[in-house]
Design a protein around this motif. Sequence first.
Motif, mmCIF file in Angstrom:
data_model
loop_
_atom_site.group_PDB
_atom_site.id
_atom_site.type_symbol
_atom_site.label_atom_id
_atom_site.label_comp_id
_atom_site.label_asym_id
_atom_site.label_seq_id
_atom_site.Cartn_x
_atom_site.Cartn_y
_atom_site.Cartn_z
ATOM 1 N N SER A 24 38.903 51.994 38.962
ATOM 2 C CA SER A 24 37.982 51.381 39.919
ATOM 3 C C SER A 24 38.110 51.945 41.326
ATOM 4 O O SER A 24 37.239 51.699 42.167
ATOM 5 C CB SER A 24 38.221 49.869 39.975
ATOM 6 N N GLN B 134 40.329 42.891 36.841
ATOM 7 C CA GLN B 134 38.974 42.963 37.396
ATOM 8 C C GLN B 134 38.432 41.587 37.796
ATOM 9 O O GLN B 134 37.218 41.364 37.780
ATOM 10 C CB GLN B 134 38.030 43.661 36.412
ATOM 11 N N VAL C 215 34.173 49.958 34.723
ATOM 12 C CA VAL C 215 33.938 51.048 35.665
ATOM 13 C C VAL C 215 34.066 52.365 34.919
ATOM 14 O O VAL C 215 35.168 52.816 34.608
ATOM 15 C CB VAL C 215 34.931 50.991 36.846
ATOM 16 N N LEU D 180 31.404 51.666 40.627
ATOM 17 C CA LEU D 180 31.642 50.456 41.421
ATOM 18 C C LEU D 180 30.948 50.554 42.770
ATOM 19 O O LEU D 180 30.173 49.679 43.149
ATOM 20 C CB LEU D 180 33.148 50.248 41.613
ATOM 21 N N THR E 40 29.090 44.784 40.035
ATOM 22 C CA THR E 40 30.067 44.118 39.174
ATOM 23 C C THR E 40 29.288 43.225 38.212
ATOM 24 O O THR E 40 28.063 43.095 38.312
ATOM 25 C CB THR E 40 31.065 43.259 39.985
#
Length: 376
Positions: A109, A126, A150, A156, A166
């Motif tokens: 990420s 996450q 991701v 992201l 997200t």
Amino acid sequence: MYCAHHITRVARLSIQRVTPAVMLFCLLAAVMAPAHSAAAEVRKLPARVAAAFDLDDIIDNVRFCYDRAPEVIYFRYDRAGNRTSVEARSIDGVVRTVFVFPGMGDPNSLSCSVDGSTIAALSSQQDYLYIFQASQLSTYKIVHWRLYSVGGEYSLLSPAGSMISTLDEPTLVSGPDALAQMRFLKARLDERVFFEGGYAYIDEDNRTIDVYRYADGWKRLRSIAMPAGFGTREISRCGSHLVATVTDDNNARFLAFDPQGTVNPDWLNRIGFKALLRGFSDLVEIHGRYGRCAFPLSPKRDVRKLLLGIATLDDHGILRFAIEGPPMALSDDDIRLTKDGCYALLSAFRQVPKIPEFTMRQQAVVLKLAAPGCDF
């Protein structure tokens, strides 16, 4: 062959002695030659190791993140304190801590805007989002999350740092509300998002890549068909083209299209990409930042993933680099370039393994490239 030999011989004597008929024949032959023949002659240049550092306490991915002077960013996890530091390291080895957050981070990420002003990251589960901007850290809670959501470098955070995606709209926990100035894209469980330019490219459950643009909300512009059973691993901008790496885990294919999603099926062939890969493993991913892309050159059917060289591509075509020094073996598929294309960043095993294992010691390697315009 006749034209090249004849022109070379005549040039030694006098260009005025070339007859009009011969000159016309040679010009017509050049015009009628296959378009891909010149492109297939990929220029080969040297590269050398400029810097390397161990990844013993560093969590997986490393990537360039800077405004002017190149720096590499990564996660460093402190087990005793159960916290993660985002560190930045210059090519000459100067290290600084950018920000710290509790727990472990999800290495895939770690995201950085093109100008280096915005860094975003997710916690390992996450369920928390961290955005660092203007020397301030913003922390958000995410209720609904999914591991491995991701997929690409810009999945992201967008390159400009103006869009973020997200599975659930994050709720501010602490710090300034950085998301208030961003466009938020909520993804579904069966979608993988890739940002590039002002567009979002969404893999719709391994069926199509749908092109979206924001105009009073996210609007779908068109869809790009994918081979049956293939899913998107990465979408990168290589000059004026975007290249999607799609795979079924056993085979890789590459789709070239413009930002609006118009497919150009012949571009990669014209610049010599397909011809080059015939001599190497074609199970690669094309990664790109700052308008240039790169991919590794490894032997076919070799589990060690020996690095025989790297190749870069953009609107000017392909450059191939042979690396000076002892052999290396890649520990992942990512190769990233600096803004000027003079350095490449990759992860490699400390020693070439017989059979690669993720527990083996690894290092980050910065290569200096003898690319046009670079001081080698």
